[in-house]
Write a protein that holds these residues in place. Sequence first.
Motif, short mmCIF file in Angstrom:
data_model
loop_
_atom_site.label_atom_id
_atom_site.label_comp_id
_atom_site.label_asym_id
_atom_site.label_seq_id
_atom_site.Cartn_x
_atom_site.Cartn_y
_atom_site.Cartn_z
N ALA A 75 -15.99 2.71 6.57
CA ALA A 75 -16.08 1.46 7.34
C ALA A 75 -14.75 0.72 7.38
O ALA A 75 -14.41 0.07 8.37
N VAL A 76 -13.97 0.83 6.30
CA VAL A 76 -12.67 0.14 6.23
C VAL A 76 -11.58 1.20 6.41
O VAL A 76 -11.46 2.10 5.59
N ILE A 77 -10.80 1.09 7.49
CA ILE A 77 -9.83 2.17 7.76
C ILE A 77 -8.43 1.85 7.24
O ILE A 77 -7.58 2.71 7.16
N MET A 78 -8.22 0.59 6.88
CA MET A 78 -6.87 0.20 6.48
C MET A 78 -6.93 -1.07 5.63
O MET A 78 -7.76 -1.94 5.90
N ILE A 79 -6.11 -1.14 4.59
CA ILE A 79 -6.02 -2.41 3.84
C ILE A 79 -4.55 -2.80 3.70
O ILE A 79 -3.67 -1.96 3.91
N ALA A 80 -4.29 -4.03 3.34
CA ALA A 80 -2.92 -4.53 3.23
C ALA A 80 -2.64 -4.97 1.80
O ALA A 80 -3.53 -5.43 1.09
N ARG A 81 -1.41 -4.80 1.40
CA ARG A 81 -0.95 -5.29 0.09
C ARG A 81 0.44 -5.87 0.25
O ARG A 81 1.24 -5.35 1.04
N GLU A 82 0.73 -6.94 -0.51
CA GLU A 82 2.07 -7.54 -0.46
C GLU A 82 2.81 -7.20 -1.76
O GLU A 82 2.24 -7.36 -2.85
N THR A 83 4.03 -6.72 -1.63
CA THR A 83 4.80 -6.37 -2.83
C THR A 83 5.19 -7.63 -3.60
O THR A 83 5.61 -8.63 -3.01
N THR A 84 5.02 -7.57 -4.92
CA THR A 84 5.36 -8.74 -5.77
C THR A 84 6.75 -8.61 -6.38
O THR A 84 7.22 -9.50 -7.08
N ALA A 85 7.40 -7.46 -6.12
CA ALA A 85 8.76 -7.24 -6.62
C ALA A 85 9.43 -6.23 -5.70
O ALA A 85 8.75 -5.51 -4.96
N ASP A 86 10.77 -6.19 -5.74
CA ASP A 86 11.48 -5.14 -4.99
C ASP A 86 11.00 -3.79 -5.53
O ASP A 86 10.83 -3.63 -6.74
N THR A 87 10.76 -2.85 -4.64
CA THR A 87 10.27 -1.56 -5.10
C THR A 87 10.74 -0.44 -4.18
O THR A 87 11.46 -0.69 -3.20
#
Length: 149
Positions: A20-32
């Motif tokens: 049902a969920v094809i994509m999720i988002a995440r925000e980086t909390t540090a340079d990576t």
Amino acid sequence: LNKLKLTTMVLYETLRLYGAVIMIARETTADTELGGVKIPKGTTTMIPMAIMHRDEEVWGADAGEFKPDRFQNGVGRAAKHPSAMLAFSAGPRSCIGQDFAMLEAKATLAVILRRFEFEVAPEYVHAPAEFLTLQPKCGLPVLLKLLGQ
Ligand code: HEM
């Protein structure tokens, strides 16, 4: 319901290809760095599960095929990576409703399959489309047949 192993495998395979969920988002909390790409802190990244679930390098050459057997030895052993199955995401922010969702789907299927067999109707058009969640754009007509008739 815990004994319905094949039903569980069919549901996981359905969630792998048509979750049902094809994509999720995440925000980086540090340079990576990810796969050789430098990503600065504060970048929103997308995790396209629907695409990742079809990756032949992870799921094998038959990644595009509907094969519930791949879940025979459990979700963690279905692919080359133990966390490859991301229909409910993974880690501390994974879906808190996943056990309930699986239980509900299994219970519903079990009740239907006790009295009916069913197949996709001939007029079905395969057109998965995202409207917040993944849905069959032209509906999903099925033919139900009462068992023993
Ligand atoms: C097949 C059914 C379901 C699928 C495929 C699914 C999938 C997901 C996914 C991928 C996430 C992660 C979202 C993100 O990180 O952006 C999520 C989170 C969540 N889901 Fe589900 N879900 C399902 C059913 C349910 C049900 C039945 C409930 C509640 C009874 C539920 C409650 C939640 C909640 C509260 C979160 C947020 C968890 C958090 O951020 O800590 N989900 N779900």
